[in-house]
Design a protein around this motif. Sequence first.
Motif, PDB file in Angstrom:
ATOM      1  N   HIS A  87       0.829  -1.208   0.000  1.00  0.00           N
ATOM      2  CA  HIS A  87       0.000   0.000   0.000  1.00  0.00           C
ATOM      3  C   HIS A  87       0.860   1.255   0.000  1.00  0.00           C
ATOM      4  CE1 HIS A  87      -2.822   3.091   1.504  1.00  0.00           C
ATOM      5  NE2 HIS A  87      -3.738   2.357   0.907  1.00  0.00           N
ATOM      6  N   ARG A  88       1.933   1.235   0.759  1.00  0.00           N
ATOM      7  CA  ARG A  88       2.820   2.410   0.840  1.00  0.00           C
ATOM      8  C   ARG A  88       3.475   2.687  -0.518  1.00  0.00           C
ATOM      9  NH1 ARG A  88       3.303   6.183   5.132  1.00  0.00           N
ATOM     10  NH2 ARG A  88       5.439   6.951   5.230  1.00  0.00           N
ATOM     11  N   LEU A  89       3.906   1.642  -1.194  1.00  0.00           N
ATOM     12  CA  LEU A  89       4.527   1.814  -2.507  1.00  0.00           C
ATOM     13  C   LEU A  89       3.504   2.266  -3.543  1.00  0.00           C
ATOM     14  CD1 LEU A  89       6.982  -1.208  -2.581  1.00  0.00           C
ATOM     15  CD2 LEU A  89       7.565   1.211  -2.352  1.00  0.00           C
ATOM     16  N   ALA A  90       2.253   1.801  -3.417  1.00  0.00           N
ATOM     17  CA  ALA A  90       1.202   2.280  -4.315  1.00  0.00           C
ATOM     18  C   ALA A  90       0.981   3.775  -4.120  1.00  0.00           C
ATOM     19  CB  ALA A  90      -0.094   1.512  -4.067  1.00  0.00           C
ATOM     20  N   ALA A  91       1.046   4.232  -2.878  1.00  0.00           N
ATOM     21  CA  ALA A  91       0.894   5.661  -2.603  1.00  0.00           C
ATOM     22  C   ALA A  91       2.041   6.462  -3.208  1.00  0.00           C
ATOM     23  CB  ALA A  91       0.811   5.901  -1.092  1.00  0.00           C
ATOM     24  N   ILE A  92       3.267   5.944  -3.109  1.00  0.00           N
ATOM     25  CA  ILE A  92       4.412   6.636  -3.702  1.00  0.00           C
ATOM     26  C   ILE A  92       4.278   6.676  -5.214  1.00  0.00           C
ATOM     27  CG2 ILE A  92       6.912   6.544  -4.054  1.00  0.00           C
ATOM     28  CD1 ILE A  92       7.136   5.379  -1.224  1.00  0.00           C
ATOM     29  N   CYS A  93       3.824   5.580  -5.800  1.00  0.00           N
ATOM     30  CA  CYS A  93       3.639   5.527  -7.251  1.00  0.00           C
ATOM     31  C   CYS A  93       2.623   6.574  -7.700  1.00  0.00           C
ATOM     32  CB  CYS A  93       3.186   4.128  -7.651  1.00  0.00           C
ATOM     33  SG  CYS A  93       2.963   3.910  -9.429  1.00  0.00           S
ATOM     34  N   ALA A  94       1.477   6.639  -7.024  1.00  0.00           N
ATOM     35  CA  ALA A  94       0.455   7.623  -7.382  1.00  0.00           C
ATOM     36  C   ALA A  94       0.948   9.048  -7.131  1.00  0.00           C
ATOM     37  CB  ALA A  94      -0.824   7.347  -6.591  1.00  0.00           C
ATOM     38  N   PHE A  95       1.651   9.234  -6.032  1.00  0.00           N
ATOM     39  CA  PHE A  95       2.230  10.545  -5.735  1.00  0.00           C
ATOM     40  C   PHE A  95       3.145  11.000  -6.864  1.00  0.00           C
ATOM     41  CE2 PHE A  95       6.041  12.736  -4.365  1.00  0.00           C
ATOM     42  CZ  PHE A  95       5.541  13.874  -3.745  1.00  0.00           C
ATOM     43  N   ASP A  96       4.004  10.103  -7.346  1.00  0.00           N
ATOM     44  CA  ASP A  96       4.955  10.451  -8.402  1.00  0.00           C
ATOM     45  C   ASP A  96       4.243  10.855  -9.688  1.00  0.00           C
ATOM     46  OD1 ASP A  96       7.200  10.064  -6.846  1.00  0.00           O
ATOM     47  OD2 ASP A  96       7.556   8.026  -7.548  1.00  0.00           O
ATOM     48  N   ILE A  97       3.136  10.203  -9.984  1.00  0.00           N
ATOM     49  CA  ILE A  97       2.379  10.551 -11.186  1.00  0.00           C
ATOM     50  C   ILE A  97       1.833  11.967 -11.077  1.00  0.00           C
ATOM     51  CG2 ILE A  97       0.302   9.988 -12.510  1.00  0.00           C
ATOM     52  CD1 ILE A  97       0.835   7.024 -11.623  1.00  0.00           C
ATOM     53  N   VAL A  98       1.268  12.288  -9.928  1.00  0.00           N
ATOM     54  CA  VAL A  98       0.708  13.627  -9.727  1.00  0.00           C
ATOM     55  C   VAL A  98       1.819  14.675  -9.681  1.00  0.00           C
ATOM     56  CG1 VAL A  98      -0.645  15.082  -8.169  1.00  0.00           C
ATOM     57  CG2 VAL A  98      -1.291  12.686  -8.524  1.00  0.00           C
ATOM     58  N   ALA A  99       2.920  14.350  -9.011  1.00  0.00           N
ATOM     59  CA  ALA A  99       4.033  15.292  -8.883  1.00  0.00           C
ATOM     60  C   ALA A  99       4.886  15.371 -10.144  1.00  0.00           C
ATOM     61  CB  ALA A  99       4.911  14.907  -7.698  1.00  0.00           C
ATOM     62  N   ASN A 100       4.665  14.440 -11.096  1.00  0.00           N
ATOM     63  CA  ASN A 100       5.461  14.408 -12.326  1.00  0.00           C
ATOM     64  C   ASN A 100       6.944  14.257 -11.987  1.00  0.00           C
ATOM     65  OD1 ASN A 100       5.906  14.471 -15.110  1.00  0.00           O
ATOM     66  ND2 ASN A 100       5.956  16.698 -15.219  1.00  0.00           N
ATOM     67  N   ASN A 101       7.228  13.250 -11.185  1.00  0.00           N
ATOM     68  CA  ASN A 101       8.587  13.029 -10.703  1.00  0.00           C
ATOM     69  C   ASN A 101       9.479  12.543 -11.837  1.00  0.00           C
ATOM     70  OD1 ASN A 101      10.907  12.450  -9.279  1.00  0.00           O
ATOM     71  ND2 ASN A 101       9.888  11.278  -7.682  1.00  0.00           N
ATOM     72  N   ALA A 102      10.509  13.296 -12.136  1.00  0.00           N
ATOM     73  CA  ALA A 102      11.414  12.952 -13.230  1.00  0.00           C
ATOM     74  C   ALA A 102      12.599  12.112 -12.764  1.00  0.00           C
ATOM     75  CB  ALA A 102      11.928  14.230 -13.892  1.00  0.00           C
ATOM     76  N   ASP A 103      12.608  11.691 -11.478  1.00  0.00           N
ATOM     77  CA  ASP A 103      13.812  11.035 -10.980  1.00  0.00           C
ATOM     78  C   ASP A 103      13.511  10.114  -9.800  1.00  0.00           C
ATOM     79  OD1 ASP A 103      16.610  10.616 -11.138  1.00  0.00           O
ATOM     80  OD2 ASP A 103      16.941  11.970  -9.446  1.00  0.00           O
ATOM     81  N   ARG A 104      12.532   9.191  -9.964  1.00  0.00           N
ATOM     82  CA  ARG A 104      12.265   8.235  -8.886  1.00  0.00           C
ATOM     83  C   ARG A 104      13.178   7.028  -9.032  1.00  0.00           C
ATOM     84  NH1 ARG A 104      11.173   8.936  -4.419  1.00  0.00           N
ATOM     85  NH2 ARG A 104       9.074   9.784  -4.690  1.00  0.00           N
ATOM     86  N   LYS A 105      14.397   7.188  -8.505  1.00  0.00           N
ATOM     87  CA  LYS A 105      15.343   6.081  -8.471  1.00  0.00           C
ATOM     88  C   LYS A 105      14.952   5.084  -7.380  1.00  0.00           C
ATOM     89  CE  LYS A 105      19.456   8.581 -10.136  1.00  0.00           C
ATOM     90  NZ  LYS A 105      18.836   9.880 -10.490  1.00  0.00           N
ATOM     91  N   SER A 106      15.472   3.878  -7.488  1.00  0.00           N
ATOM     92  CA  SER A 106      15.208   2.861  -6.480  1.00  0.00           C
ATOM     93  C   SER A 106      15.664   3.318  -5.099  1.00  0.00           C
ATOM     94  CB  SER A 106      15.905   1.559  -6.863  1.00  0.00           C
ATOM     95  OG  SER A 106      15.696   0.566  -5.897  1.00  0.00           O
ATOM     96  N   GLY A 107      16.821   3.972  -5.045  1.00  0.00           N
ATOM     97  CA  GLY A 107      17.357   4.432  -3.773  1.00  0.00           C
ATOM     98  C   GLY A 107      16.632   5.616  -3.181  1.00  0.00           C
ATOM     99  N   HIS A 108      15.681   6.182  -3.916  1.00  0.00           N
ATOM    100  CA  HIS A 108      14.880   7.285  -3.382  1.00  0.00           C
ATOM    101  C   HIS A 108      13.661   6.787  -2.628  1.00  0.00           C
ATOM    102  CE1 HIS A 108      16.656  10.262  -6.567  1.00  0.00           C
ATOM    103  NE2 HIS A 108      17.554   9.819  -5.708  1.00  0.00           N
TER     104      HIS A 108
END
Length: 240
Positions: free
Chosen positions: A124-145
Motif C-alpha cells: 500500500h505504501r509503494l502504491a501511494a508513492i507511485c500515485a504521488f509520483d504521477i501527480v508530482a510528475n517526478n522525473a527522478d524516482r530512483k530505487s534508492g529514493h
Amino acid sequence: MPADERPPATGFLTLLGEGEVEILGRLPWSSNHTLAVKCSHDGKELLAVYKPRSGERPLADFPPGLFRREVAAYELSAALGWDVVPETVERGELSYGPGSLQRFVPADFTEHYFTFKADPAHEHRLAAICAFDIVANNADRKSGHCILGDDGLIWAIDHGLCFNEAPKLRTVIWELAGRLLPDGFVDALVRVVDEPPEALDLLLDSREVDSLRRRAAALATAGRFPQPPPAGPVYPWPPV
C-alpha cells in the motif's frame, strides 16, 4: 523508532522551522550540495537534511530553487493524506542561504525499492508513492529514493526534479501499471484537484500548479495506474 512512538508531524515541523541549526557535515553521493544538520528547539533535537539553493547545479529544464520543490512534495503528500514524504520546510537564514530542511529518516541504506518491492507489507505504501509520483510528475524516482525507515515504513525522498509542467515522469515503479487504484485514492486525488495546498502557490509557478491538478484529475478519472508512455525515457538513470 516505531511509527506509534514518533512525535506528531507538528512537532517535527516546529523543530525544522524554528530550531537552531548546526551543520554536521556533507552527505556523500549527492549530486547537489546536501548537508546533515541538527535542529535544536525547546530542549529537543532532530537530525535533518539541508539542501541549500547555493549548492544546486544549474539545469536547463528546471529553474533555480529546486529546494522549493522538496517542500512542495511534502505539502502535496500531506494534502493527499498519504504522508510518504518526510516533514520538510523552507528556511531562509541558514549558513549556506535559503534552502529546505527535511527530517532525516534513519534507515538501512543498503535496502531500496528493488530489494523490498515484493514484500506485501509495503504494497500500500509503494502504491501511494507511485500515485504521488504521477501527480508530482517526478522525473527522478530512483530505487534508492525509496528508503525503509527504522520505523518499518517506506519513505520517499529527493524530490527536486518534480512538478515540471511538461511530461517528465521517470520512475522505477512500473509494476503497478494497469492496476486499479487502492480504496480511498480517488477521493484523495479529487480533494487535491478541488483544493490544492495553498503553500504550492508560493513554491511553484501557477502553470505548474495547474498541470498538477490536471494530472491528479486524470489519474482519478482513470481509476488505475497508467501504462508507460510509448515513446521517450520512462526510467531514471542510474536506476538505483
